[in-house]
Structure formats: structure tokens, C-alpha cells
Design a protein around this motif. Structure first.
Motif, PDB file in Angstrom:
ATOM      1  N   PHE A   1       0.800  -1.216   0.000  1.00 25.26           N
ATOM      2  CA  PHE A   1       0.000   0.000   0.000  1.00 25.26           C
ATOM      3  C   PHE A   1       0.838   1.273   0.000  1.00 25.26           C
ATOM      4  N   LYS A   2       2.124   1.164  -0.289  1.00 23.21           N
ATOM      5  CA  LYS A   2       3.003   2.329  -0.251  1.00 23.21           C
ATOM      6  C   LYS A   2       2.549   3.394  -1.229  1.00 23.21           C
ATOM      7  N   THR A   3       2.167   3.004  -2.446  1.00 23.33           N
ATOM      8  CA  THR A   3       1.743   3.975  -3.450  1.00 23.33           C
ATOM      9  C   THR A   3       0.490   4.694  -3.015  1.00 23.33           C
ATOM     10  N   VAL A   4      -0.463   3.948  -2.475  1.00 25.63           N
ATOM     11  CA  VAL A   4      -1.702   4.566  -1.998  1.00 25.63           C
ATOM     12  C   VAL A   4      -1.415   5.537  -0.881  1.00 25.63           C
ATOM     13  N   ARG A   5      -0.543   5.155   0.054  1.00 26.36           N
ATOM     14  CA  ARG A   5      -0.208   6.006   1.194  1.00 26.36           C
ATOM     15  C   ARG A   5       0.431   7.307   0.732  1.00 26.36           C
ATOM     16  N   THR A   6       1.372   7.202  -0.224  1.00 26.66           N
ATOM     17  CA  THR A   6       2.070   8.388  -0.691  1.00 26.66           C
ATOM     18  C   THR A   6       1.123   9.356  -1.372  1.00 26.66           C
ATOM     19  N   ARG A   7       0.230   8.842  -2.175  1.00 27.19           N
ATOM     20  CA  ARG A   7      -0.700   9.702  -2.898  1.00 27.19           C
ATOM     21  C   ARG A   7      -1.720  10.343  -1.964  1.00 27.19           C
ATOM     22  N   SER A   8      -2.032   9.655  -0.860  1.00 31.34           N
ATOM     23  CA  SER A   8      -3.093  10.134   0.025  1.00 31.34           C
ATOM     24  C   SER A   8      -2.589  11.036   1.135  1.00 31.34           C
ATOM     25  N   ALA A   9      -1.287  11.047   1.381  1.00 31.23           N
ATOM     26  CA  ALA A   9      -0.764  11.728   2.565  1.00 31.23           C
ATOM     27  C   ALA A   9      -0.917  13.235   2.502  1.00 31.23           C
ATOM     28  N   GLU A  10      -0.800  13.821   1.325  1.00 28.72           N
ATOM     29  CA  GLU A  10      -0.881  15.275   1.234  1.00 28.72           C
ATOM     30  C   GLU A  10      -2.275  15.756   1.611  1.00 28.72           C
ATOM     31  N   GLY A  11      -2.324  16.816   2.380  1.00 28.91           N
ATOM     32  CA  GLY A  11      -3.605  17.414   2.733  1.00 28.91           C
ATOM     33  C   GLY A  11      -4.267  16.797   3.927  1.00 28.91           C
ATOM     34  N   VAL A  12      -3.686  15.760   4.507  1.00 30.29           N
ATOM     35  CA  VAL A  12      -4.269  15.148   5.693  1.00 30.29           C
ATOM     36  C   VAL A  12      -3.752  15.878   6.921  1.00 30.29           C
ATOM     37  N   GLY A  13      -4.641  16.467   7.699  1.00 29.79           N
ATOM     38  CA  GLY A  13      -4.249  17.215   8.886  1.00 29.79           C
ATOM     39  C   GLY A  13      -4.067  16.316  10.086  1.00 29.79           C
ATOM     40  N   ASP A  14      -3.996  16.929  11.264  1.00 33.34           N
ATOM     41  CA  ASP A  14      -3.749  16.147  12.476  1.00 33.34           C
ATOM     42  C   ASP A  14      -4.975  16.090  13.364  1.00 33.34           C
ATOM     43  N   ARG A  15      -6.170  16.178  12.756  1.00 36.16           N
ATOM     44  CA  ARG A  15      -7.393  16.132  13.552  1.00 36.16           C
ATOM     45  C   ARG A  15      -7.519  14.798  14.290  1.00 36.16           C
ATOM     46  N   HIS A  16      -7.108  13.718  13.635  1.00 38.63           N
ATOM     47  CA  HIS A  16      -7.179  12.402  14.271  1.00 38.63           C
ATOM     48  C   HIS A  16      -5.782  12.038  14.742  1.00 38.63           C
ATOM     49  N   ARG A  17      -5.608  11.846  16.069  1.00 38.39           N
ATOM     50  CA  ARG A  17      -4.276  11.666  16.637  1.00 38.39           C
ATOM     51  C   ARG A  17      -4.183  10.367  17.431  1.00 38.39           C
ATOM     52  N   THR A  18      -4.887   9.338  17.011  1.00 33.68           N
ATOM     53  CA  THR A  18      -5.059   8.244  17.940  1.00 33.68           C
ATOM     54  C   THR A  18      -3.880   7.303  18.052  1.00 33.68           C
ATOM     55  N   ILE A  19      -3.473   6.656  16.982  1.00 30.27           N
ATOM     56  CA  ILE A  19      -2.539   5.548  17.116  1.00 30.27           C
ATOM     57  C   ILE A  19      -1.244   6.002  17.746  1.00 30.27           C
ATOM     58  N   GLY A  20      -0.734   7.165  17.344  1.00 30.77           N
ATOM     59  CA  GLY A  20       0.576   7.588  17.784  1.00 30.77           C
ATOM     60  C   GLY A  20       0.635   8.143  19.184  1.00 30.77           C
ATOM     61  N   LEU A  21      -0.437   8.029  19.960  1.00 30.02           N
ATOM     62  CA  LEU A  21      -0.471   8.645  21.284  1.00 30.02           C
ATOM     63  C   LEU A  21      -0.424   7.651  22.427  1.00 30.02           C
ATOM     64  N   ARG A  22      -0.662   6.408  22.197  1.00 29.18           N
ATOM     65  CA  ARG A  22      -0.703   5.468  23.306  1.00 29.18           C
ATOM     66  C   ARG A  22       0.703   5.202  23.812  1.00 29.18           C
ATOM     67  N   PRO A  23       0.846   4.767  25.060  1.00 37.74           N
ATOM     68  CA  PRO A  23       2.176   4.567  25.626  1.00 37.74           C
ATOM     69  C   PRO A  23       3.057   3.624  24.812  1.00 37.74           C
ATOM     70  N   ALA A  24       2.474   2.576  24.231  1.00 33.49           N
ATOM     71  CA  ALA A  24       3.272   1.627  23.453  1.00 33.49           C
ATOM     72  C   ALA A  24       3.946   2.307  22.279  1.00 33.49           C
ATOM     73  N   GLU A  25       3.195   3.157  21.561  1.00 35.42           N
ATOM     74  CA  GLU A  25       3.772   3.812  20.390  1.00 35.42           C
ATOM     75  C   GLU A  25       4.758   4.903  20.800  1.00 35.42           C
ATOM     76  N   LEU A  26       4.479   5.593  21.902  1.00 42.00           N
ATOM     77  CA  LEU A  26       5.429   6.586  22.389  1.00 42.00           C
ATOM     78  C   LEU A  26       6.742   5.917  22.782  1.00 42.00           C
ATOM     79  N   ALA A  27       6.640   4.757  23.436  1.00 45.43           N
ATOM     80  CA  ALA A  27       7.847   4.066  23.883  1.00 45.43           C
ATOM     81  C   ALA A  27       8.666   3.537  22.717  1.00 45.43           C
ATOM     82  N   MET A  28       8.005   3.053  21.686  1.00 48.36           N
ATOM     83  CA  MET A  28       8.712   2.385  20.598  1.00 48.36           C
ATOM     84  C   MET A  28       9.104   3.324  19.461  1.00 48.36           C
ATOM     85  N   ARG A  29       8.356   4.427  19.300  1.00 49.26           N
ATOM     86  CA  ARG A  29       8.552   5.236  18.097  1.00 49.26           C
ATOM     87  C   ARG A  29       8.867   6.701  18.356  1.00 49.26           C
ATOM     88  N   SER A  30       8.708   7.175  19.590  1.00 52.47           N
ATOM     89  CA  SER A  30       8.838   8.603  19.841  1.00 52.47           C
ATOM     90  C   SER A  30       9.938   8.874  20.864  1.00 52.47           C
TER      91      SER A  30
END
Length: 351
Positions: A188-217
């Protein structure tokens, strides 16, 4: 006519929740059926040879017995609060040997931690009840119910039931983003790249939980890639629901922006009585965000002031706040109405 309520899920996973409720009868408490993943699993995985389990302490520490129930929580999960609102007993796991006789009339929980929309999601957990299998179990349940009460009554019970479905988040965190350059991410890399522009940060769910903060932030900030994924998924879910309502000519589906409630927790945890929304109550490593909760984990003394119980899942108190939003949320969260309003309209229709 049966109505469906679809809810874009909060917090840990970018999910969809769906509820089906009748608009024709009111004599008895509704049966309740639950499908999905660990946010709503109440013990099915206890009966499976899988690593996705919540059957060891301190899970369940705030239940009356203070023992684990198979729920990924310190106490109740969202379906439990919905059952309370219906005036019903909590649903039993479908695999429980106690789900017999009149207990079938309450409904059943078919959910299994680790599953996703895609059948290859959660393969690392080995033996889980994937969605197609949950639906097969539901067919099996209906046959068992018909043997108990007859075909006509079984059909009435099922058609008038409340149905909760949560699925989708594991497809991101336990598949697409599980490892760099996964098969699904390459697909899905092509779909992701084409869709990423114009997407704001209104939805902030996945990247906020402790697991993702610990592993990715490294700095405790939300991870942009996961935010973009949520931002792509949820608006399309709501659009799909609106389209189905238009096709059916009725508000069969009701959408809830539980993502926004999550953002509320994150931006102002004190407003909800939480002292933190970044650190899990039970876990280890940065933000208590590594692994699941075990007897050797750090454990907070007061679960009520934490938004997250373990690195992935809400506390009982957070689950209750989310369930209250589903039942009583304003138009800012519920479209076109909340569940309590729908139930009230149902009562009027029946009388």
C-alpha cells in the motif's frame, strides 16, 4: 427495522465500532453481541493457545474478585458499560463452557484480542479468532439459540439485539506498521504516498498510546506517520456510513467521533480527572509502554487517574467515559444522535 450505530473508535487503535438496535419492541432487555479485538474481548482468548492473553494478574485487579477475567483492563471494558446501560448481565465469551441454557438469551461475546480486518493481521499471536471465524461462531450461536427457544423466537432475539463491532486498529499496529517494510506496507506504499498530502492532524489516535510513544517517539511527541494513518482511515469510515444511510433511506448507521474524545484526554487529561495520558498504569520501559502488564511490571497505586491501563488499552475509568460518550455524547461527537436518544426514539416507536 433494525438500526446500526457505527462508531469510529477512540484511543488505542484506529477502529470502527458498530451497534445494531431494534426499533420495534421493548418488552425485555436486548440481547447483546460483541465482535472484534482486545478492546472488547472479555475472555475468549483464555481458551486459546495464544500469546494475546489477559488471564494473569494484575489484569482484573479492580474487579470484585480482584482476579483476571480475560479483559485487557483493570476492570470493566466498554461492552460491560453498555450492558449496564441495557440493564443486562455482561455477555459471556462464546468459548466459555458457562454459555449454556438461558445465558444464551443475554447474547455472546465473540471478540478475540489480536485480530484485524485482514486475515494475516495478528499472525504473531498464532491462535486467535479471526473475524470470519467470529461470524461463523455467530451462525453456530443462532443454531444453539434456536434449539433452546425455537426458530421464530431466536430470529426475533437476534434481529432486535444490540451488536458491537470493533476492528481495524491491529491492521495498522500489528501488521502494516509492525516491522519496517512489511509486506502490507509495501503493498500500500503507493496509496499512502498519494493520500498523505492534505491530511491534517485532527485524528491523533494511534501515535499517542504509551506503546507507540515508547517504541517510536524519542521525545514523547505523537508520531506523524501513525497520525496520518488515522487521518486517512476515519473520515472514509464516516463517509461510508453516510453513504449506506443514504442508500437505505434511514439513519441505520450512527457515527461517533470517539477520536475527538481521545484528543480531549490527551490535550487536557486533568479535565477528566487523569494525571497522565502518556504513561500507562501497568507496564515497563519508557512510559510503561513496553510489553503487556505482568506481575513483574510497574503498577500505579490509583488506576482512576490514568487514561491507559497497559501500553495498549484504556483503564476501566477511561472505558466508562467513552461508553458515556456513546450513550450521551453531544452532536460534536455523535452523528446524527447518541445511543440514548436512539433508544428513546425506539421506545416511542414501539408505544
Amino acid at each position: 427495522m433494525t438500526s446500526l450505530v457505527a462508531l469510529a473508535s477512540w484511543l488505542v487503535l484506529v477502529l470502527s465500532l458498530a451497534m445494531a438496535i431494534s426499533t420495534t419492541r421493548v418488552e425485555a432487555a436486548r440481547a447483546f453481541f460483541v465482535f472484534g479485538d482486545s478492546l472488547v474481548d472479555n475472555g475468549n482468548n483464555n481458551y486459546l493457545a495464544t500469546t494475546a492473553r489477559a488471564d494473569s494478574p494484575p489484569y482484573g485487579i479492580d474487579t470484585p474478585s480482584r482476579r483476571p477475567t480475560g479483559r485487557f483492563s483493570n476492570g470493566k471494558n466498554i461492552p460491560d458499560f453498555i450492558s449496564d446501560a441495557l440493564g443486562s448481565e455482561p455477555t459471556l465469551p462464546y468459548l466459555s463452557p458457562e454459555l449454556q441454557g438461558n445465558r444464551l438469551l443475554v447474547g455472546a461475546n465473540f471478540a478475540s484480542a489480536g485480530i484485524g480486518i485482514l486475515n494475516d493481521t495478528g499472525i504473531q499471536f498464532i491462535n486467535i479468532i479471526r473475524m470470519y471465524r467470529q461470524l461463523q461462531y455467530f451462525q453456530e450461536y443462532q443454531s444453539r439459540l434456536a434449539d433452546l427457544v425455537g426458530n421464530d423466537e431466536a430470529q426475533r432475539i437476534v434481529s432486535e439485539a444490540l451488536v458491537l463491532i470493533t476492528v481495524g486498529g491491529n491492521d495498522f499496529v500489528n501488521n502494516y506498521f509492525l516491522v519496517p517494510f512489511s509486506a502490507r506496507s509495501r503493498q500500500f506504499k503507493t496509496v499512502r504516498t498519494r493520500s498523505a498530502e492534505g491530511v491534517g492532524d485532527r485524528h491523533r489516535t494511534i501515535g499517542l498510546r504509551p506503546a507507540e510513544l515508547a517504541m517510536r517517539s524519542p521525545n514523547g511527541q505523537c508520531t506523524a506517520e501513525l497520525q496520518r494513518a488515522a487521518g486517512l482511515y476515519n473520515p472514509q469510515l464516516v463517509q461510508m456510513i453516510s453513504g449506506l444511510n443514504s442508500e437505505l433511506g434511514d439513519n441505520v448507521f450512527i457515527a461517533a467521533n470517539t477520536q475527538q474524545r481521545t484528543n480531549d484526554f490527551i490535550s487536557n487529561p486533568g479535565a477528566y480527572g487523569f494525571t497522565t495520558s502518556k504513561v500507562a498504569c501497568c507496564g515497563q520501559g519508557p512510559y510503561n509502554g513496553l510489553g503487556l502488564c505482568t506481575a513483574a511490571s510497574n503498577l500505579c497505586p490509583n488506576r482512576d487517574v490514568y487514561a491507559f491501563w497497559d501500553p495498549f488499552h484504556p483503564t476501566e475509568r477511561a472505558n466508562g467515559i467513552i461508553a458515556d460518550m456513546i450513550l450521551n455524547g453531544s452532536p460534536a461527537y455523535m452523528t446524527p444522535m447518541n445511543l440514548s436518544t436512539l433508544l428513546a426514539l425506539d421506545t416511542v416507536t414501539r408505544t
